[in-house]
Design a protein around this motif. Sequence first.
Motif, PDB file in Angstrom:
ATOM      1  N   THR A   1       0.797  -1.235   0.000  1.00  0.00           N
ATOM      2  CA  THR A   1       0.000   0.000   0.000  1.00  0.00           C
ATOM      3  C   THR A   1       0.826   1.279   0.000  1.00  0.00           C
ATOM      4  OG1 THR A   1      -0.172  -0.135   2.407  1.00  0.00           O
ATOM      5  CG2 THR A   1      -1.978  -1.079   1.117  1.00  0.00           C
ATOM      6  N   ARG A   2       2.109   1.207   0.379  1.00  0.00           N
ATOM      7  CA  ARG A   2       2.923   2.421   0.470  1.00  0.00           C
ATOM      8  C   ARG A   2       4.330   2.154  -0.047  1.00  0.00           C
ATOM      9  NH1 ARG A   2       2.280   6.773   3.917  1.00  0.00           N
ATOM     10  NH2 ARG A   2       0.129   6.470   3.227  1.00  0.00           N
ATOM     11  N   PHE A   3       4.864   3.104  -0.809  1.00  0.00           N
ATOM     12  CA  PHE A   3       6.242   3.030  -1.298  1.00  0.00           C
ATOM     13  C   PHE A   3       6.984   4.277  -0.857  1.00  0.00           C
ATOM     14  CE2 PHE A   3       9.470   3.997  -4.607  1.00  0.00           C
ATOM     15  CZ  PHE A   3      10.279   2.879  -4.421  1.00  0.00           C
ATOM     16  N   MET A   4       8.222   4.095  -0.380  1.00  0.00           N
ATOM     17  CA  MET A   4       9.063   5.210   0.003  1.00  0.00           C
ATOM     18  C   MET A   4      10.314   5.196  -0.874  1.00  0.00           C
ATOM     19  SD  MET A   4       8.688   5.248   4.177  1.00  0.00           S
ATOM     20  CE  MET A   4       9.468   6.879   4.303  1.00  0.00           C
ATOM     21  N   PRO A   5      10.455   6.172  -1.782  1.00  0.00           N
ATOM     22  CA  PRO A   5      11.592   6.177  -2.698  1.00  0.00           C
ATOM     23  C   PRO A   5      12.873   6.639  -2.021  1.00  0.00           C
ATOM     24  CG  PRO A   5      10.301   8.165  -3.003  1.00  0.00           C
ATOM     25  CD  PRO A   5       9.561   7.314  -1.993  1.00  0.00           C
ATOM     26  N   SER A   6      13.999   6.313  -2.641  1.00  0.00           N
ATOM     27  CA  SER A   6      15.298   6.730  -2.126  1.00  0.00           C
ATOM     28  C   SER A   6      15.595   8.139  -2.646  1.00  0.00           C
ATOM     29  CB  SER A   6      16.391   5.760  -2.578  1.00  0.00           C
ATOM     30  OG  SER A   6      17.625   6.090  -1.972  1.00  0.00           O
TER      31      SER A   6
ATOM     32  N   SER B   1      -3.403   2.958  -7.187  1.00  0.00           N
ATOM     33  CA  SER B   1      -2.991   1.581  -6.915  1.00  0.00           C
ATOM     34  C   SER B   1      -2.020   1.472  -5.749  1.00  0.00           C
ATOM     35  CB  SER B   1      -2.338   0.970  -8.162  1.00  0.00           C
ATOM     36  OG  SER B   1      -3.264   0.892  -9.219  1.00  0.00           O
ATOM     37  N   ILE B   2      -1.329   2.567  -5.438  1.00  0.00           N
ATOM     38  CA  ILE B   2      -0.360   2.580  -4.356  1.00  0.00           C
ATOM     39  C   ILE B   2      -0.181   4.024  -3.907  1.00  0.00           C
ATOM     40  CG2 ILE B   2       1.721   2.900  -5.787  1.00  0.00           C
ATOM     41  CD1 ILE B   2       3.088   0.754  -3.975  1.00  0.00           C
ATOM     42  N   THR B   3       0.262   4.230  -2.688  1.00  0.00           N
ATOM     43  CA  THR B   3       0.559   5.567  -2.201  1.00  0.00           C
ATOM     44  C   THR B   3       2.069   5.697  -2.001  1.00  0.00           C
ATOM     45  OG1 THR B   3       0.318   4.939   0.126  1.00  0.00           O
ATOM     46  CG2 THR B   3      -1.662   5.720  -1.022  1.00  0.00           C
ATOM     47  N   TYR B   4       2.528   6.924  -1.748  1.00  0.00           N
ATOM     48  CA  TYR B   4       3.955   7.105  -1.521  1.00  0.00           C
ATOM     49  C   TYR B   4       4.183   8.142  -0.436  1.00  0.00           C
ATOM     50  CZ  TYR B   4       4.139  11.697  -3.774  1.00  0.00           C
ATOM     51  OH  TYR B   4       3.957  13.028  -4.065  1.00  0.00           O
ATOM     52  N   THR B   5       5.357   8.076   0.159  1.00  0.00           N
ATOM     53  CA  THR B   5       5.878   9.120   1.039  1.00  0.00           C
ATOM     54  C   THR B   5       7.344   9.317   0.685  1.00  0.00           C
ATOM     55  OG1 THR B   5       4.418   8.468   2.867  1.00  0.00           O
ATOM     56  CG2 THR B   5       6.308   9.868   3.409  1.00  0.00           C
ATOM     57  N   ALA B   6       7.720  10.548   0.344  1.00  0.00           N
ATOM     58  CA  ALA B   6       9.117  10.863   0.040  1.00  0.00           C
ATOM     59  C   ALA B   6       9.667  11.785   1.119  1.00  0.00           C
ATOM     60  CB  ALA B   6       9.224  11.539  -1.328  1.00  0.00           C
ATOM     61  N   LEU B   7      10.752  11.369   1.744  1.00  0.00           N
ATOM     62  CA  LEU B   7      11.415  12.213   2.732  1.00  0.00           C
ATOM     63  C   LEU B   7      12.564  12.948   2.056  1.00  0.00           C
ATOM     64  CD1 LEU B   7      11.600  10.070   5.987  1.00  0.00           C
ATOM     65  CD2 LEU B   7       9.761  11.528   5.145  1.00  0.00           C
TER      66      LEU B   7
END
Length: 320
Positions: A102-107, A145-151
Amino acid sequence: MSRPRHIAIVGGTGLLGSPVVEAFLRKRDVFDLTLITRSTSTHKPPSHVTTVIVDALDDVSESSPLVQALRDQDVLISTLNSAVAVKLEPRLVEAAIQAGVTRFMPSEYTFDVTHATARELGEGNLIGERVSWADRLSEIAAEGSITYTALVTGSFLDWGLKGGMCGFDLAHQEAVLYDKGKHAATGCTVEFVANAIVASLLLPDDETRNRRIYVAEVEYSGLEVLEICQQVTGNEWKVSDVSVQSVLEKGRQLQAQGNLRGAYLNYAVALNFNGCGAVDLKTGLDFGRTLGLQRQSLESIIRHAIGDVTETRRESPSRE
């Protein structure tokens, strides 16, 4: 999304990945961790972490080991090297969607690649690739289809100081001040970024879903760093003044010559010290305070960096 429990990490044995793994292990009562690594990796994962070894991170067929490893995971976190991340993360997201993550966190633990100044520098280089992927990830999330959080964290200040990336040669007590060191920037220690990643998953979903979040541990300028370095060492340092414009020109020259890595490093320095705002993430100084996320002072970070370099030189004396 309710608070996630099952966390998968790709790139968990690298510079950032290793402390991220340790940060999650300190929260075993909250998170279950799985480390996904390639069979060709030369880095050995920790023996006490659940690890799934796959042959390829770009095989997104339904029966692929990668997709199977991601089934029942709530969040997939990438801590891959940035040059590798822009190539592999689109496929990782495809695999995550296939598996129901459900969640992707990119580099994207660096300067704000969506800042106008960064976009302007991105023609035909890694910055441009990162900009394009950040935009595409936002579009994918909008499809539902998916959510994201980018720090967005700015520079890794401790690593940059020890490696000379910030213009400071701690071993020889020499410094380069870009534009006389007058512009402010923010940065984080690697450990702080690792803890911030964990903290982001403890926040309410509506504060992190499909958002780019600024994270900062300290604010500094080149001049402030120099003053503290001289205070800590008790010596006057040799100082050179370099214009940010000359750094940009050097980057353009290197890019024209096909040296894209050299160009990227020069552009990153320019973005860090030109005061444009791509690395001056002041709002990030408040991130995680409600969760008790601890920050070191600038002086503490510098003292530790100088101490580490001094100890390394003591153990491996120079042949100069």
